[in-house]
Design a protein around this motif. Structure first.
Motif, PDB file in Angstrom:
ATOM      1  N   SER A 189      -0.035   3.456  -3.291  1.00 31.06           N
ATOM      2  CA  SER A 189      -1.134   4.385  -3.011  1.00 31.06           C
ATOM      3  C   SER A 189      -0.620   5.601  -2.262  1.00 31.06           C
ATOM      4  O   SER A 189       0.504   5.616  -1.759  1.00 31.06           O
ATOM      5  CB  SER A 189      -2.218   3.686  -2.170  1.00 31.06           C
ATOM      6  N   ASP A 190      -1.462   6.622  -2.198  1.00 26.88           N
ATOM      7  CA  ASP A 190      -1.156   7.829  -1.437  1.00 26.88           C
ATOM      8  C   ASP A 190      -1.992   7.905  -0.157  1.00 26.88           C
ATOM      9  O   ASP A 190      -2.151   8.981   0.429  1.00 26.88           O
ATOM     10  CB  ASP A 190      -1.430   9.074  -2.293  1.00 26.88           C
ATOM     11  N   ARG A 191      -2.500   6.782   0.281  1.00 31.05           N
ATOM     12  CA  ARG A 191      -3.359   6.762   1.460  1.00 31.05           C
ATOM     13  C   ARG A 191      -2.565   7.164   2.701  1.00 31.05           C
ATOM     14  O   ARG A 191      -1.382   6.851   2.816  1.00 31.05           O
ATOM     15  CB  ARG A 191      -3.947   5.364   1.659  1.00 31.05           C
ATOM     16  N   ARG A 234      -4.614   5.182   7.722  1.00 33.92           N
ATOM     17  CA  ARG A 234      -5.529   4.310   6.980  1.00 33.92           C
ATOM     18  C   ARG A 234      -4.833   3.011   6.578  1.00 33.92           C
ATOM     19  O   ARG A 234      -5.417   1.928   6.661  1.00 33.92           O
ATOM     20  CB  ARG A 234      -6.042   5.035   5.742  1.00 33.92           C
ATOM     21  N   ILE A 235      -3.589   3.116   6.179  1.00 34.12           N
ATOM     22  CA  ILE A 235      -2.835   1.921   5.817  1.00 34.12           C
ATOM     23  C   ILE A 235      -2.680   0.996   7.024  1.00 34.12           C
ATOM     24  O   ILE A 235      -2.783  -0.223   6.906  1.00 34.12           O
ATOM     25  CB  ILE A 235      -1.466   2.308   5.237  1.00 34.12           C
ATOM     26  N   LEU A 249       0.822  -1.214   0.000  1.00 38.55           N
ATOM     27  CA  LEU A 249       0.000   0.000   0.000  1.00 38.55           C
ATOM     28  C   LEU A 249       0.853   1.260   0.000  1.00 38.55           C
ATOM     29  O   LEU A 249       0.508   2.262  -0.646  1.00 38.55           O
ATOM     30  CB  LEU A 249      -0.940  -0.015   1.206  1.00 38.55           C
ATOM     31  N   GLN A 257      -5.926  -0.857   7.317  1.00 37.75           N
ATOM     32  CA  GLN A 257      -6.138  -1.825   6.236  1.00 37.75           C
ATOM     33  C   GLN A 257      -5.198  -3.026   6.342  1.00 37.75           C
ATOM     34  O   GLN A 257      -5.511  -4.105   5.837  1.00 37.75           O
ATOM     35  CB  GLN A 257      -5.957  -1.132   4.880  1.00 37.75           C
TER      36      GLN A 257
END
Length: 322
Positions: free
Chosen positions: A273-275, A279-280, A269, A283
């Motif tokens: 992604s740019d999360r 949040r990572i 992730l 997840q």
């Protein structure tokens, strides 16, 4: 296509030469294409190895065209490196070529002066000699490999596998490197020594193992709560029996496997992604961002933010390269 030139010098150690050849040759992009073109080059067409004679069809001019140069080790007592070879390596370094040594190949790099002022490693039996002959090199004998950016050094030939997988990961992302590691039948990085931005691949599980279904279930449910009792129940075993069978088949505990799987998910992730980190963490199944950061640093050797800065976007690049 990324060109890898492996330099064969007289008295080359065959395993030092063959290991990087095989690792880079096994790498594949997601569409099946080869990302690396591997060539062996030498100062002369015939090279004497340890118990063999190599016939090489590429000269030192191949070093000028390479994106990466690998310098294998030489047998003890091989003598000084020919000056034309040292000059070619210096020119390649000045042009920005990435150069890596295998085992005692660090002594060759040290002769060029390219290791002056840098951290470096080599086989533990050659470390004292490297430090004595080249005092401007900061020798670290207890690590698998050292990455200074453009210049890399590895310990024994087995550690060269770790270093090559690390370079593949730098170039093309974790998925390509993990696939190459599976082809080598080895983890993407071994435990111990240096842990620089490397995913720790899980120990391989034999096909047809009774654990395959539960391991797939773990991978599919990392974001949720996964307990030892739930894992054991899915296998129809008691927790004690499940733990014993798990260690027998994987060499590790269910908890350690789960934590590694969550770290690997977080690495993916972070790369793709740019999360936000928080949040990572959710997840990937970590209870809190703090717990995530602590575990990530312990396993990978750096922070999630630093890892993202180093590897973000590499997987996309892998799909775009020809």
């Amino acid at each position: 296509m990324h060109s890898v030139a492996i330099l064969a010098l007289d008295q080359v150690v065959p395993f030092d030469l063959a290991a990087p050849m095989q690792v880079f040759d096994w790498a594949r992009l997601p569409d099946g294409r080869r990302p690396y073109r591997v060539r062996v080059c030498a100062e002369s067409p015939e090279v004497l190895g340890d118990g063999l004679v190599l016939r090489v069809d590429r000269g030192l001019d191949a070093l000028a065209d390479a994106d990466t140069i690998i310098v294998p080790g030489r047998a003890p007592g091989a003598g000084p490196t020919p000056e034309p070879v040292l000059a070619a390596l210096r020119r390649a370094a000045a042009a920005g070529t990435r150069i890596a040594s295998v085992c005692a190949g660090a002594l060759v790099l040290a002769e060029t002066g390219l290791l002056d002022g840098l951290r470096a490693t080599t086989h533990w039996m050659a470390a004292a000699d490297l430090a004595r002959r080249h005092p401007r090199v900061e020798v670290e004998p207890d690590v698998l490999y050292v990455d200074n950016g453009q210049i890399l050094t590895s310990a024994g030939a087995a550690a060269a596998l770790d270093m090559c997988l690390h370079m593949i990961r730098r170039d093309l992302g974790s998925a390509v490197a993990a696939d190459a590691a599976r082809m080598c039948v080895m983890p993407l990085e071994r435990e111990g020594g240096q842990a620089q931005f490397i995913v720790h691949e899980q120990p391989p599980v034999p096909r047809g193992s009774t654990l395959e279904p539960v391991l797939e279930w773990i991978e599919d449910n990392l974001a949720g709560e996964i307990t030892l009792a739930a894992m054991a129940a899915r296998c129809g075993m008691s927790e004690r029996t499940f733990s014993r069978r798990f260690r027998e088949q994987t060499g590790t505990t269910p908890l350690q496997w789960l934590l590694r799987a969550r770290v690997r998910r977080a690495q993916y992730l972070l790369e793709n992604s740019d999360r936000p980190i928080e949040r990572i963490a959710r997840q990937a199944g970590f209870g809190s961002p703090t717990a995530f950061r602590e575990r990530f640093r312990r396993v990978v050797g750096t922070t999630p933010q630093a890892y993202r800065a180093a590897f973000h976007g590499r997987a996309a690049l892998a799909g775009a390269r020809s």
